[in-house]
Design a protein around this motif. Structure first.
Motif, PDB file in Angstrom:
ATOM      1  N   VAL A   1       0.851  -1.191   0.000  1.00  0.00           N
ATOM      2  CA  VAL A   1       0.000   0.000   0.000  1.00  0.00           C
ATOM      3  C   VAL A   1       0.886   1.240   0.000  1.00  0.00           C
ATOM      4  O   VAL A   1       1.925   1.274   0.654  1.00  0.00           O
ATOM      5  CB  VAL A   1      -0.927  -0.015   1.239  1.00  0.00           C
ATOM      6  N   ASP A   2       0.467   2.247  -0.747  1.00  0.00           N
ATOM      7  CA  ASP A   2       1.155   3.534  -0.734  1.00  0.00           C
ATOM      8  C   ASP A   2       0.523   4.381   0.367  1.00  0.00           C
ATOM      9  O   ASP A   2      -0.564   4.940   0.171  1.00  0.00           O
ATOM     10  CB  ASP A   2       1.025   4.232  -2.087  1.00  0.00           C
ATOM     11  N   PRO A   3       1.167   4.479   1.535  1.00  0.00           N
ATOM     12  CA  PRO A   3       0.548   5.194   2.655  1.00  0.00           C
ATOM     13  C   PRO A   3       0.333   6.678   2.372  1.00  0.00           C
ATOM     14  O   PRO A   3      -0.602   7.282   2.902  1.00  0.00           O
ATOM     15  CB  PRO A   3       1.526   4.974   3.815  1.00  0.00           C
ATOM     16  N   GLU A   4       1.164   7.269   1.531  1.00  0.00           N
ATOM     17  CA  GLU A   4       1.001   8.686   1.212  1.00  0.00           C
ATOM     18  C   GLU A   4      -0.295   8.939   0.436  1.00  0.00           C
ATOM     19  O   GLU A   4      -0.989   9.929   0.678  1.00  0.00           O
ATOM     20  CB  GLU A   4       2.201   9.198   0.436  1.00  0.00           C
ATOM     21  N   ALA A   5      -0.606   8.042  -0.486  1.00  0.00           N
ATOM     22  CA  ALA A   5      -1.839   8.196  -1.264  1.00  0.00           C
ATOM     23  C   ALA A   5      -3.065   8.033  -0.371  1.00  0.00           C
ATOM     24  O   ALA A   5      -4.047   8.777  -0.501  1.00  0.00           O
ATOM     25  CB  ALA A   5      -1.883   7.190  -2.407  1.00  0.00           C
ATOM     26  N   VAL A   6      -3.002   7.081   0.534  1.00  0.00           N
ATOM     27  CA  VAL A   6      -4.128   6.854   1.446  1.00  0.00           C
ATOM     28  C   VAL A   6      -4.303   8.067   2.360  1.00  0.00           C
ATOM     29  O   VAL A   6      -5.420   8.533   2.581  1.00  0.00           O
ATOM     30  CB  VAL A   6      -3.900   5.560   2.260  1.00  0.00           C
ATOM     31  N   ALA A   7      -3.209   8.608   2.872  1.00  0.00           N
ATOM     32  CA  ALA A   7      -3.272   9.786   3.730  1.00  0.00           C
ATOM     33  C   ALA A   7      -3.808  10.986   2.946  1.00  0.00           C
ATOM     34  O   ALA A   7      -4.619  11.766   3.466  1.00  0.00           O
ATOM     35  CB  ALA A   7      -1.899  10.096   4.311  1.00  0.00           C
ATOM     36  N   ALA A   8      -3.373  11.133   1.685  1.00  0.00           N
ATOM     37  CA  ALA A   8      -3.838  12.239   0.862  1.00  0.00           C
ATOM     38  C   ALA A   8      -5.344  12.140   0.613  1.00  0.00           C
ATOM     39  O   ALA A   8      -6.049  13.152   0.645  1.00  0.00           O
ATOM     40  CB  ALA A   8      -3.075  12.273  -0.466  1.00  0.00           C
ATOM     41  N   LEU A   9      -5.838  10.929   0.392  1.00  0.00           N
ATOM     42  CA  LEU A   9      -7.264  10.744   0.180  1.00  0.00           C
ATOM     43  C   LEU A   9      -8.023  11.101   1.447  1.00  0.00           C
ATOM     44  O   LEU A   9      -9.046  11.802   1.392  1.00  0.00           O
ATOM     45  CB  LEU A   9      -7.591   9.307  -0.242  1.00  0.00           C
ATOM     46  N   GLY A  10      -7.531  10.640   2.587  1.00  0.00           N
ATOM     47  CA  GLY A  10      -8.190  10.986   3.855  1.00  0.00           C
ATOM     48  C   GLY A  10      -8.229  12.485   4.079  1.00  0.00           C
ATOM     49  O   GLY A  10      -9.255  13.038   4.494  1.00  0.00           O
ATOM     50  N   SER A  11      -7.133  13.165   3.792  1.00  0.00           N
ATOM     51  CA  SER A  11      -7.088  14.620   3.936  1.00  0.00           C
ATOM     52  C   SER A  11      -8.044  15.304   2.976  1.00  0.00           C
ATOM     53  O   SER A  11      -8.744  16.244   3.346  1.00  0.00           O
ATOM     54  CB  SER A  11      -5.673  15.130   3.694  1.00  0.00           C
ATOM     55  N   PHE A  12      -8.083  14.809   1.735  1.00  0.00           N
ATOM     56  CA  PHE A  12      -8.978  15.376   0.744  1.00  0.00           C
ATOM     57  C   PHE A  12     -10.431  15.240   1.189  1.00  0.00           C
ATOM     58  O   PHE A  12     -11.213  16.193   1.138  1.00  0.00           O
ATOM     59  CB  PHE A  12      -8.773  14.707  -0.617  1.00  0.00           C
ATOM     60  N   LEU A  13     -10.795  14.033   1.632  1.00  0.00           N
ATOM     61  CA  LEU A  13     -12.187  13.787   2.018  1.00  0.00           C
ATOM     62  C   LEU A  13     -12.587  14.556   3.261  1.00  0.00           C
ATOM     63  O   LEU A  13     -13.746  14.951   3.418  1.00  0.00           O
ATOM     64  CB  LEU A  13     -12.414  12.283   2.221  1.00  0.00           C
ATOM     65  N   SER A  14     -11.645  14.772   4.165  1.00  0.00           N
ATOM     66  CA  SER A  14     -11.972  15.498   5.407  1.00  0.00           C
ATOM     67  C   SER A  14     -11.831  17.007   5.249  1.00  0.00           C
ATOM     68  O   SER A  14     -12.170  17.754   6.168  1.00  0.00           O
ATOM     69  CB  SER A  14     -11.061  15.013   6.537  1.00  0.00           C
ATOM     70  N   GLY A  15     -11.318  17.444   4.106  1.00  0.00           N
ATOM     71  CA  GLY A  15     -11.147  18.873   3.861  1.00  0.00           C
ATOM     72  C   GLY A  15      -9.926  19.452   4.538  1.00  0.00           C
ATOM     73  O   GLY A  15      -9.792  20.666   4.667  1.00  0.00           O
ATOM     74  N   LYS A  16      -9.010  18.594   4.980  1.00  0.00           N
ATOM     75  CA  LYS A  16      -7.794  19.044   5.682  1.00  0.00           C
ATOM     76  C   LYS A  16      -6.584  18.970   4.766  1.00  0.00           C
ATOM     77  O   LYS A  16      -5.584  18.371   5.097  1.00  0.00           O
ATOM     78  CB  LYS A  16      -7.577  18.191   6.927  1.00  0.00           C
ATOM     79  N   MET A  17      -6.699  19.600   3.622  1.00  0.00           N
ATOM     80  CA  MET A  17      -5.615  19.552   2.641  1.00  0.00           C
ATOM     81  C   MET A  17      -4.569  20.596   2.914  1.00  0.00           C
ATOM     82  O   MET A  17      -4.753  21.657   3.267  1.00  0.00           O
ATOM     83  CB  MET A  17      -6.157  19.716   1.234  1.00  0.00           C
TER      84      MET A  17
END
Length: 90
Positions: A74-90
């Motif tokens: 798993v690419d942890p950076e991509a997963v973290a980026a998706l979580g940030s995107f979905l939560s609005g914490k970009m």
């Protein structure tokens, strides 16, 4: 992460086999080979390669080669980026 990248990642994970593979890889820090993943989800290796290709293009997994063996994780950076995107914490 932009909206298109988020859609691609979520679309890749929206298929049951790919989600199962992603979750298995999430739990294996050392990664898994195509053959191991194919056995795990009872899928032919060529079909598994297609699933992994889709996950790779979406940024969910990365591949590393050691000789003839390709290991996916798993690419942890991509997963973290998706979580940030979905939560609005970009």
């Amino acid at each position: 992460m932009d909206k298109l990248a988020a859609i691609q990642l979520m679309s890749a994970l929206a298929q049951p086999t790919r989600m199962e593979v992603f979750l298995a890889l999430r739990d294996r820090a050392d990664g898994m080979s195509v053959g191991e993943l194919a056995k795990l989800v009872d899928t032919p290796p060529n079909t598994m390669s297609s699933h992994l290709s889709i996950l790779g293009r979406a940024g969910a997994v990365v591949a590393s080669r050691s000789g003839r063996v390709v290991t996916y994780s798993v690419d942890p950076e991509a997963v973290a980026a998706l979580g940030s995107f979905l939560s609005g914490k970009m």
